[in-house]
Design a protein around this motif. Sequence first.
Motif, short mmCIF file in Angstrom:
data_model
loop_
_atom_site.label_atom_id
_atom_site.label_comp_id
_atom_site.label_asym_id
_atom_site.label_seq_id
_atom_site.Cartn_x
_atom_site.Cartn_y
_atom_site.Cartn_z
N LYS A 17 0.84 -1.21 0.00
CA LYS A 17 0.00 0.00 0.00
C LYS A 17 0.87 1.26 0.00
CE LYS A 17 -3.74 -2.15 2.66
NZ LYS A 17 -4.58 -2.04 3.89
N GLU A 18 0.29 2.33 -0.53
CA GLU A 18 0.98 3.62 -0.46
C GLU A 18 0.94 4.11 0.99
OE1 GLU A 18 -2.68 6.61 -1.69
OE2 GLU A 18 -1.59 5.58 -3.28
N SER A 19 1.91 4.93 1.37
CA SER A 19 1.99 5.41 2.75
C SER A 19 2.49 6.84 2.79
CB SER A 19 2.91 4.50 3.56
OG SER A 19 3.00 4.92 4.90
N PRO A 20 1.70 7.72 3.46
CA PRO A 20 0.42 7.45 4.11
C PRO A 20 -0.71 7.28 3.09
CG PRO A 20 0.94 9.78 4.24
CD PRO A 20 2.15 9.11 3.66
N SER A 23 -1.77 9.43 -0.31
CA SER A 23 -0.64 10.29 -0.66
C SER A 23 -0.01 9.96 -2.01
CB SER A 23 0.45 10.16 0.41
OG SER A 23 1.02 8.84 0.39
N ASN A 24 -0.29 8.78 -2.55
CA ASN A 24 0.35 8.30 -3.77
C ASN A 24 1.88 8.15 -3.59
OD1 ASN A 24 -1.64 7.71 -5.72
ND2 ASN A 24 -1.97 9.90 -6.10
N ARG A 25 2.32 7.98 -2.36
CA ARG A 25 3.75 7.83 -2.10
C ARG A 25 4.09 6.35 -1.94
NH1 ARG A 25 6.37 12.39 -1.64
NH2 ARG A 25 5.23 14.31 -1.18
N THR A 26 5.00 5.89 -2.79
CA THR A 26 5.38 4.48 -2.79
C THR A 26 6.85 4.35 -3.16
OG1 THR A 26 4.91 4.18 -5.14
CG2 THR A 26 3.07 3.82 -3.61
N LYS A 27 7.39 3.16 -2.98
CA LYS A 27 8.75 2.89 -3.43
C LYS A 27 8.83 2.89 -4.95
CE LYS A 27 8.23 -2.18 -3.19
NZ LYS A 27 8.75 -3.42 -2.54
N THR A 42 3.86 3.45 -12.93
CA THR A 42 5.20 3.35 -12.36
C THR A 42 5.38 2.00 -11.67
OG1 THR A 42 4.48 4.53 -10.35
CG2 THR A 42 5.50 5.84 -12.07
N PHE A 43 4.29 1.44 -11.15
CA PHE A 43 4.35 0.09 -10.60
C PHE A 43 4.74 -0.92 -11.68
CE2 PHE A 43 2.01 -3.97 -10.25
CZ PHE A 43 2.69 -4.53 -9.16
#
Length: 222
Positions: A17-20, A23-27, A42-43
């Motif tokens: 999951k994105e965090s937080p 937020s659309n924030r991911t590795k 991007t995934f």
Amino acid sequence: MTAEKVLAVARGELGTKESPAGSNRTKYGKWFGLDGYAWCMTFVMWVFAQAGALGLLPKKTASCGELMRSAKAAGQWVTKDFRPGDVVIYDFPGGAATDHTGIIESVTASGVVAIEGNTSQSGSQSNGGQVCRKTRKFSVILGAVRPRFEEDEELNIDKLTDADLVKLAGRMQSALAKQPVSATLSKELAEAKACGITDGTSPGAFCTRAQAAVMTLRATKK
């Protein structure tokens, strides 16, 4: 490089999951350099890169529309006969023309099963914040990008020379020769060997007309 290697990487990300949340924030975004951006594509790019297969796609991009256009220009765009490993592009009702993507894991009678980033099981399907396995109908699929996997290289018989065909036949004979004799034939084969009709070698291989003629003649003389 095969589709299964790519799918193995994708399966390992299920549940991420994105965090937080929201937020659309991911590795995946950090790797691409667009953290905080809608991340379904991007995934996909991250998965192919981790599998060492990014070069099999027509372009590195975070845009579904851009990948579709690049695939069309490169001859890698398909709209039917989808395969595992294809990068599918969706057009959900009410959304953008190319608003989501995923990697096809399998094909069903009515659509596909795909592993997708930034979706959800019950919420937003194109900005849901999680990596999920989703079942989609053909009606929402625009088409798919066909990566240039090694397994996709079809054998063109028309281009093979006679020497190539002889070599291919030899390989086939070698493979067939290793197949065991069935229980229903083993007794008769043993009898044929005892009678000198055949020496019993390579029993699963194809028989040429010359070999068949010789064995028939031997049998008639017994």
